[in-house]
Design a protein around this motif. Structure first.
Motif, short mmCIF file in Angstrom:
data_model
loop_
_atom_site.label_atom_id
_atom_site.label_comp_id
_atom_site.label_asym_id
_atom_site.label_seq_id
_atom_site.Cartn_x
_atom_site.Cartn_y
_atom_site.Cartn_z
N THR A 64 -7.50 -21.12 30.25
CA THR A 64 -8.19 -22.22 30.93
C THR A 64 -9.49 -22.58 30.22
O THR A 64 -9.81 -23.76 30.02
CB THR A 64 -8.48 -21.85 32.40
OG1 THR A 64 -7.25 -21.53 33.06
CG2 THR A 64 -9.18 -22.99 33.12
N ALA A 65 -10.22 -21.55 29.78
CA ALA A 65 -11.51 -21.76 29.13
C ALA A 65 -11.35 -22.46 27.78
O ALA A 65 -12.12 -23.37 27.45
CB ALA A 65 -12.23 -20.43 28.96
N VAL A 66 -10.38 -22.05 26.98
CA VAL A 66 -10.23 -22.66 25.66
C VAL A 66 -9.75 -24.10 25.78
O VAL A 66 -10.10 -24.96 24.95
CB VAL A 66 -9.29 -21.85 24.74
CG1 VAL A 66 -9.82 -20.44 24.52
CG2 VAL A 66 -7.86 -21.81 25.28
N ALA A 67 -8.95 -24.39 26.81
CA ALA A 67 -8.51 -25.78 27.01
C ALA A 67 -9.71 -26.67 27.34
O ALA A 67 -9.80 -27.81 26.86
CB ALA A 67 -7.46 -25.84 28.11
N ARG A 68 -10.62 -26.15 28.13
CA ARG A 68 -11.81 -26.93 28.49
C ARG A 68 -12.78 -27.06 27.32
O ARG A 68 -13.35 -28.13 27.10
CB ARG A 68 -12.51 -26.27 29.68
CG ARG A 68 -11.74 -26.38 31.00
CD ARG A 68 -12.41 -25.58 32.09
NE ARG A 68 -11.70 -25.72 33.36
CZ ARG A 68 -11.90 -24.93 34.41
NH1 ARG A 68 -12.80 -23.95 34.35
NH2 ARG A 68 -11.21 -25.12 35.52
N ALA A 69 -12.96 -25.97 26.58
CA ALA A 69 -13.92 -25.99 25.48
C ALA A 69 -13.37 -26.65 24.23
O ALA A 69 -14.14 -27.12 23.38
CB ALA A 69 -14.35 -24.55 25.15
N GLY A 70 -12.04 -26.67 24.09
CA GLY A 70 -11.45 -27.27 22.91
C GLY A 70 -11.53 -26.39 21.68
O GLY A 70 -11.34 -26.88 20.56
N ARG A 71 -11.81 -25.09 21.86
CA ARG A 71 -11.93 -24.17 20.72
C ARG A 71 -11.02 -22.96 20.93
O ARG A 71 -11.05 -22.34 22.01
CB ARG A 71 -13.37 -23.68 20.56
CG ARG A 71 -14.37 -24.77 20.20
CD ARG A 71 -15.73 -24.17 19.87
NE ARG A 71 -16.24 -23.40 21.00
CZ ARG A 71 -16.96 -23.93 21.99
NH1 ARG A 71 -17.23 -25.23 21.99
NH2 ARG A 71 -17.41 -23.17 22.96
N PRO A 72 -10.21 -22.59 19.91
CA PRO A 72 -9.34 -21.42 20.05
C PRO A 72 -10.12 -20.12 20.01
O PRO A 72 -11.27 -20.07 19.54
CB PRO A 72 -8.40 -21.54 18.84
CG PRO A 72 -9.18 -22.32 17.84
CD PRO A 72 -10.05 -23.27 18.62
N GLU A 73 -9.48 -19.05 20.49
CA GLU A 73 -10.14 -17.75 20.53
C GLU A 73 -9.11 -16.64 20.41
O GLU A 73 -8.05 -16.71 21.03
CB GLU A 73 -10.93 -17.60 21.83
CG GLU A 73 -11.73 -16.31 21.93
CD GLU A 73 -12.56 -16.24 23.21
OE1 GLU A 73 -12.89 -15.11 23.63
OE2 GLU A 73 -12.86 -17.31 23.78
#
Length: 375
Positions: A64-73
Motif C-alpha cells: 500500500t505504501a509503495v503504491a502511494r509513494a510511487g517508489r519500489p522497495e
C-alpha cells in the motif's frame, strides 16, 4: 505475478496504480516460492499471498505504501534474534519481498505479458530490485525467445540479462541474478529478479476410463495442462473429460511419438498409462521409457499385470535402466480404492518424485519439511 494477474490487469486497464509485493528470494524454510505475489488494489482489496499468513499484514502495508509513494522497495522478513516480537516467518526462514507500484506507466507491457501467458508462450520478466542508483530500481524488461521489450538502464545490462533470462526461461527457473552496476559479470552491485512464465507442465493420461476422469481433475487442480488420449472414440469424448485441456482420439503410442517429435515433451511432463491392455500400453511404454527427457512415467495394473508387462517390454528390447524409470503399479500406497482416491495416490507419487520426497508421514521424518530439489 501469475497468481494475481487477473486482478492486476483489471486495475491496470482502468488506469489505476496497484501495489504488488513479490517473493524474490527465499532463505531456509519458507511457505511460498520465489514468484509468489500479493496485490493491493487502489480500493484496498487484496489478491494473492506471499507467506500463507505469517507476514501478510506487514506486506499489505508495504504494498500500500509503495503504491502511494510511487517508489519500489526491497524488504526482508524473518525472525529477528534482537527483537523476537518483530514481524517474521514462524517457520524460521527468511524471504526477500520486492514491492513496487504497477500501472500503465510503470509496466506498459503488462497486457502483452498477460496475453502471452494465457496462450502458453514462454515469457520472462526481468526487474531491477537492487542497485546503487535508486533511479534504476524497478527498471523492467520483457524477454521472449526472439525479442526484448524495455530496458534496465544500459545496453550492456540489457544484453547480459536477456542472455541469462532466456536460459532461465528454457529451464523454467525463477530467481535473482547478480551483476555489477552496469551489467558486469562476476561482480556485485545490481540484482535483477527474473520471473519465468513458462507454459504449464503437461500431464498425458492414456486410457479414457473412470480413473482417468478423476486423475484429469487432480492434474488440472495441480496446474497441469491435461491431455486424455484413447484410440476408442466412444470413450474419448469431451463430455466424459470436461476438465481436460485436450481430449485426443488416436493410437496412444503414435500420439506420444508425434508429440515428442515436435518438442511437446520435456523434463516436467507426466505420463500416466491407465489402459492396462497390452496392445495399448506396451507400444506406448516402449516410446515413453525411451524418451530422452520426461518427468514421470507410471502405469496402472495389478502386480500380475505389472510382471507380464515387464516381460513384454524386455522382449521388445528395453533395458533394465529404461525399465527402472517406470513407476508401476502407479501411485503411492495410500490404501486407495475409488477413482478419486487413486487419483490422489498418483498425484502424491508425482509430487514426491518431483521434489524428492519420500512419501512418508511427516511425523516419522526429521529435518526440514520443504525439499531443495529442483522440480
Amino acid at each position: 505475478m501469475r497468481d494475481v494477474l487477473p486482478e492486476l490487469t483489471s486495475v491496470w486497464r482502468t488506469g489505476g496504480i496497484a501495489g504488488v509485493a513479490t517473493v524474490v528470494r527465499t532463505l531456509g524454510s519458507s511457505p511460498r516460492p520465489a514468484g509468489a505475489a500479493m496485490m493491493v488494489a487502489p480500493d484496498g482489496t487484496v489478491a494473492g499471498s506471499v507467506s500463507g499468513g505469517c507476514v501478510e499484514a506487514a506486506v499489505y502495508e508495504l504494498a500500500t505504501a509503495v503504491a502511494r509513494a510511487g517508489r519500489p522497495e526491497l524488504q526482508r522478513y524473518g525472525i529477528s534474534a534482537d527483537d523476537p516480537f518483530a514481524v517474521g516467518l514462524t517457520c524460521g526462514g527468511e524471504i526477500d519481498i520486492f514491492a513496487e507500484p504497477i500501472s500503465r506507466h510503470t509496466f506498459p507491457q503488462l497486457q502483452m505479458v498477460a496475453d502471452r501467458i494465457a496462450t502458453h508462450r514462454p515469457t520472462a520478466v526481468a526487474t531491477v530490485i537492487a542497485h546503487p542508483d535508486p533511479g534504476r530500481l524497478g527498471g523492467r524488461m520483457v524477454i521472449t525467445a526472439d525479442a526484448v521489450d524495455g530496458s534496465l538502464g544500459s545496453a550492456r545490462t540489457d544484453a547480459a540479462v536477456a542472455d541469462d533470462a532466456r536460459g532461465m526461461l528454457v529451464a523454467g527457473r525463477t530467481g535473482v541474478l547478480t551483476y555489477g552496476p552496469d551489467g558486469e559479470r562476476q561482480d556485485v552491485g545490481m540484482e535483477v529478479f527474473v520471473a519465468s512464465h513458462a507454459p504449464p507442465p503437461r500431464m498425458l493420461i492414456f486410457g479414457a476410463i473412470d480413473f482417468a476422469a478423476a486423475l484429469a481433475r487432480q492434474g488440472a487442480f495441480l496446474g497441469y495442462r491435461v491431455t486424455v488420449c484413447d484410440a476408442r472414440p466412444v470413450f474419448a469424448t469431451r463430455a466424459r473429460f470436461p476438465t481436460a485441456d485436450d481430449v485426443i482420439v488416436g493410437w496412444p503410442d503414435r500420439y506420444l511419438r508425434a508429440q515428442a517429435a515436435k518438442g511437446g515433451i520435456d523434463a516436467r511432463t507426466v505420463i500416466c498409462v491407465l489402459t492396462h491392455d497390452p496392445k495399448f500400453d506396451v507400444p506406448l511404454l516402449e516410446v515413453a521409457l525411451r524418451l530422452p527427457v520426461v518427468g514421470y512415467v507410471g502405469a496402472m495394473g495389478s502386480r500380475r499385470t505389472h510382471d507380464d508387462r515387464l516381460e513384454r517390454l524386455r522382449a521388445a528390447g528395453l533395458t533394465e535402466a529404461e525399465l527402472g524409470r517406470l513407476a508401476s503399479p502407479i501411485g503411492l500406497d495410500l490404501g486407495a480404492r475409488t477413482p478419486e482416491e487413486t487419483a490422489v495416490s498418483i498425484a502424491a507419487e508425482v509430487i514426491a518424485r518431483c521434489w524428492g520426497g519420500g512419501g512418508r508421514p511427516l511425523t516419522e521424518v526429521d529435518g526440514r519439511i520443504h525439499h531443495d530439489v529442483e522440480p
